[in-house]
Design a protein around this motif. Structure first.
Motif, short mmCIF file in Angstrom:
data_model
loop_
_atom_site.label_atom_id
_atom_site.label_comp_id
_atom_site.label_asym_id
_atom_site.label_seq_id
_atom_site.Cartn_x
_atom_site.Cartn_y
_atom_site.Cartn_z
N ASP A 17 -4.34 -0.38 6.27
CA ASP A 17 -4.08 -0.71 4.88
C ASP A 17 -2.60 -1.01 4.69
O ASP A 17 -1.74 -0.14 4.89
N TYR A 39 0.85 -1.19 0.00
CA TYR A 39 0.00 0.00 0.00
C TYR A 39 0.89 1.24 0.00
O TYR A 39 1.81 1.38 0.81
N THR A 59 -2.37 -3.30 -1.61
CA THR A 59 -3.36 -2.91 -2.62
C THR A 59 -3.54 -4.09 -3.57
O THR A 59 -2.54 -4.64 -4.06
#
Length: 408
Positions: free
Chosen positions: A256, A66, A259
């Protein structure tokens, strides 16, 4: 009362008497039909061709670190640009994260790690840059096809992409120095194989790359247990969303950290853009049918004005208004039908040439989604003719018989 066959005969007679004018009017329909059908077929063939090329990678997901700030990883492995955030060269996927991904993917497909770096290379007196990949030897054999030579078996052997081989005139047995001598020691590797061209791909862009084993990569750049990305190949594309969601729920549970990019979304976006572009260009092409409609309208109005006395005679012997109306509608329909048929034949010829020239292949030319534009364009062309002829026909049917007989 005049029979319908005589009404049709009178319509055909009028077209034949003014043959050149009728041909020019029908030519507008021909051009419109050809334009719409050809552009529609070109767009469909382009979409089908691109979809076929992308379908092989539509079942792939790419997991990358991320980047923060809603960034999107662009440019592929080794060349990451963070949009809306900052890039960090220390970002990586750790070994424990990979094991979590591997566990999630186990029942859906396969997950494998990718290490990559963009670096300076030297071949004799030639220098340049290339992406250096580090992959598991079994993954190299499973994913990549060697066109010439063999797969790497040691930490000093590599396979290279065909574009790189062509640009630097590399062959099996050639030696490549990896690294910048001004910044530190370089590593010399030997080319043992040249890969088949792979083209555009979301997972690995190997055409301009050097691919070696994990041990070779970590020997040059370090990073044991650290990966630039993890690629996931699902056996059933319908499971892609489930896998993506499961990975995000597991690895981004607290914050996070990764991705996940779904290749199928990119394919949908590309095909949607192509469809929108095709529709837009077809709308422009349809303007030619509007021009043809004006031409047909003009021809029909001229026909009414020239045949006022004939209409008066027909009405005086008992011809009904509806029959006069049909006579002129038939005339417009004949022009539209002839123009549409000629346009359809021309569309198949011109469309094939356009598709072959613009797309590069006519493999999908006769596919139902492509060929359907021919009857569709015919129907639109013929309908426009009939609709355009309604007002002149209505005007002719409503002429006063006595005034019509007095016309010169």
């Amino acid at each position: 009362m005049i029979g319908n066959d005589i009404i049709l005969a009178l319509s055909v007679r009028s077209v034949r008497l003014h043959f050149l004018r009728s041909v020019l009017a029908a030519l507008g329909i021909v051009i419109g039909v050809v334009a719409i059908a050809s552009i529609g077929m070109m767009g469909t063939n382009m979409t089908l061709s691109v979809t076929e090329e992308l379908s092989d990678m539509a079942n792939k997901l790419t997991v990358t670190p991320y980047t923060g700030g809603g960034g999107v990883t662009m440019g592929g492995p080794g060349i990451r640009i963070a949009a809306g955030g900052s890039s960090d060269d220390d970002d990586f996927i750790a070994e424990d994260q990979f094991r979590d991904i591997e566990r999630i993917v186990a029942k859906y497909g396969t997950a494998y790690t990718v290490r990559s770096e963009s670096d300076r290379i030297e071949v004799g007196s030639e220098t340049g840059r290339a992406t250096i990949y580090g992959l598991d030897p079994d993954i190299i054999r499973e994913l990549l096809v060697v066109e010439e030579g063999e797969y790497p078996k040691s930490t000093t052997s590599v396979v290279i992409g065909p574009t790189l081989a062509e640009r630097l005139d590399l062959k099996v047995g050639s030696k490549i120095d990896i690294g910048d001598p001004d910044e530190g020691p370089t590593t010399t590797v030997r080319v043992v194989g040249v890969l088949e061209e792979r083209g555009m791909s979301m997972d690995l862009s190997t055409d301009m790359a050097i691919i070696g084993t994990d041990k070779l990569f970590t020997g040059i750049y370090g990073g044991e247990g650290e990966y630039d990305q993890v690629n996931v190949v699902v056996n059933d594309i319908n499971n892609a969303d489930a896998v993506k969601t499961a990975i995000e729920d597991e690895l981004n549970r607290k914050e996070d950290t990764v991705t996940v990019q779904d290749s199928s979304r990119m394919m949908e976006s590309i095909t949607s853009s192509l469809s929108t572009m095709t529709t837009f260009v077809m709308a422009i092409a349809a303007i030619s049918l509007l021009v043809a409609a004006v031409s047909i309208f003009n021809v029909m109005m001229m026909s009414v004005n020239e045949r006022v006395r004939e209409i008066g005679i027909l009405r005086s012997i008992g011809t009904q208004r509806t029959e006069i109306l049909r006579m002129f509608i038939y005339e417009a329909g004949i022009l539209g039908l002839v123009g549409a048929i000629i346009g359809a034949v021309a569309s198949l010829i011109i469309g094939y040439i356009v598709v072959l020239g613009m797309v590069g292949t006519a493999e999908y030319f006769f596919a139902p989604a492509s060929i359907v534009y021919v009857p569709m364009a015919m129907a639109v062309g013929a309908a426009i003719c009939i609709v355009t002829g309604v007002y002149p026909a209505w005007r002719a049917s409503n002429l006063d018989p006595i005034e019509a007989l007095r016309a010169e």
